[in-house]
Design a protein around this motif. Structure first.
Motif, mmCIF file in Angstrom:
data_model
loop_
_atom_site.group_PDB
_atom_site.id
_atom_site.type_symbol
_atom_site.label_atom_id
_atom_site.label_comp_id
_atom_site.label_asym_id
_atom_site.label_seq_id
_atom_site.Cartn_x
_atom_site.Cartn_y
_atom_site.Cartn_z
ATOM 1 N N ASN A 320 -93.431 -81.224 68.022
ATOM 2 C CA ASN A 320 -94.623 -82.057 67.797
ATOM 3 C C ASN A 320 -95.915 -81.248 67.849
ATOM 4 O O ASN A 320 -97.009 -81.795 67.993
ATOM 5 N N SER A 321 -95.801 -79.947 67.698
ATOM 6 C CA SER A 321 -96.958 -79.061 67.829
ATOM 7 C C SER A 321 -97.924 -79.185 66.646
ATOM 8 O O SER A 321 -97.507 -79.215 65.482
ATOM 9 N N ARG A 322 -99.197 -79.208 66.968
ATOM 10 C CA ARG A 322 -100.227 -79.223 65.927
ATOM 11 C C ARG A 322 -100.192 -77.927 65.125
ATOM 12 O O ARG A 322 -100.329 -77.932 63.898
ATOM 13 N N ARG A 323 -99.989 -76.805 65.824
ATOM 14 C CA ARG A 323 -99.951 -75.510 65.140
ATOM 15 C C ARG A 323 -98.735 -75.408 64.226
ATOM 16 O O ARG A 323 -98.800 -74.812 63.153
ATOM 17 N N LEU A 324 -97.613 -75.978 64.656
ATOM 18 C CA LEU A 324 -96.418 -75.958 63.809
ATOM 19 C C LEU A 324 -96.676 -76.727 62.517
ATOM 20 O O LEU A 324 -96.347 -76.249 61.424
ATOM 21 N N LYS A 325 -97.270 -77.896 62.633
ATOM 22 C CA LYS A 325 -97.549 -78.718 61.445
ATOM 23 C C LYS A 325 -98.491 -77.974 60.492
ATOM 24 O O LYS A 325 -98.257 -77.917 59.278
#
Length: 352
Positions: A320-325
């Protein structure tokens, strides 16, 4: 506080409790006899016994100093390499223990500060696996690979909380015992008691912090061990003489005989800008990828991902990471990031 009161407080002999503690545990300048409970107990009991031998104060004091010197020298007589540090310790104690009253403070330091401290610190876990192993296993049993990110996060949080709880238990128990003991000594003022108690707390925290620091380095390394064992993924030997710029916890061998390094970290804070590991070096040592599991990824800048990603380093981030998205949708970064839940599947593809 007036000047006379201030000077009197500074000169209070009970301040030596802390300084004796520091001398007895210092293994750089001296020999850390404070880490040898049997020796410390022998010293304290021996010099306390002669305090009641009926001699004059001065004679007893000289006898106590001689006993202290004799016991320590006898203990280390077969280790001549430590002679200089032993003599430095004994000379320092001789300088600091100036009066029979100072000797009493020294005895109390040994008996009621150093020995309880040693036991309290020993009771604090060296690692946090015991707090996390069963919980992590149960989580993976129920949720499977989708629970990997949660397990890694839980491992860190539960381990830290468990060890800190153990620390609290030990200091409360030892502090309460010391407080009761001091309360029974009617010769001590409230200020004297405060000085001794705070010396104990200060030294406990210093040593507990050292142990905390050692645990922190191994906590997330332990979780990679656990994950590989749980999924029955065989670990491989690290390539000889290979030095990666970012530390690798474990290695697995792929079906084509190459290696994947696996590392788990809270953040990537190493000197990543000074990376010198080239793809050619990876090829020479047959390193196919380095998989980094990162739990706190907000400091993973585009530059970090690009520079390290170009060297076949892949970053597994919380699902659910913002950086992953963001990185997954970026044309220049998407090949360098994956969700943590995909880790085991990716490893299995490479080894089967």
């Amino acid at each position: 506080m007036n000047t006379n009161s201030f000077i009197s407080d500074i000169q209070n002999r009970w301040h030596n409790v802390y300084w004796y503690s520091r001398i007895l545990i210092n293994n750089d300048k001296y020999i850390a006899i404070g880490k040898e409970p049997k020796l410390l107990s022998t010293i304290a009991s021996s010099i306390r016994i002669v305090a009641n031998n009926g001699s004059s104060k001065e004679e007893t004091f000289e006898l106590q100093k001689q006993i202290l010197r004799h016991i320590v020298e006898e203990r280390y007589k077969k280790t001549p390499s430590k002679y200089d540090r032993i003599q430095r310790l004994l000379n320092e104690l001789c300088t600091e223990i100036k009066t029979p009253e100072d000797m009493e403070v020294f005895i109390i330091t040994c008996e009621n500060i150093m020995l309880p401290l040693y036991q309290a610190i020993a009771n604090i876990p060296n690692d946090d696996k015991e707090f996390t192993l069963n919980i992590a296993k149960s989580y993976l049993d129920v949720r499977g690979e989708e629970g990997l990110a949660t397990v890694i996060s839980l491992w860190d949080d539960l381990g830290v909380k468990g060890c800190l709880t153990a620390e609290r238990t030990e200091i409360i128990k030892a502090f309460a015992t010391l407080r009761i003991l001091l309360s029974n000594d009617l010769s001590l003022s409230e200020n004297d008691k405060d000085i001794v108690l705070t010396a104990f707390v200060q030294e406990f925290e210093r040593r507990a912090a050292q142990k905390r620091k050692k645990r922190a380095g191994g906590s997330l390394e332990n979780v990679t061990d656990f994950i590989l064992e749980y999924y029955k993924i065989k670990r491989a030997q690290a390539p000889s003489h290979f030095q990666a710029d970012l530390e690798v916890d474990n290695w697995v061998k792929t079906k084509d005989g190459w290696l994947i390094g696996i590392s788990c970290k809270r953040t990537i804070r190493e000197r990543w800008k000074n990376v010198s590991t080239s793809v050619e070096i990876y090829n020479r040592f047959k390193v196919k990828y380095i998989f980094h599991i990162v739990t706190f990824d907000e400091d993973l800048s585009d530059d970090k991902l690009t520079i390290l990603g170009e060297q076949r380093q892949i970053f597994y981030l919380p699902d659910n990471s913002r950086r992953l998205k963001y990185a997954s949708e970026h044309v220049g970064l998407k090949n360098y990031v994956r969700p943590i839940s995909q880790l085991i599947n990716d490893i299995k593809k490479e080894i089967k």
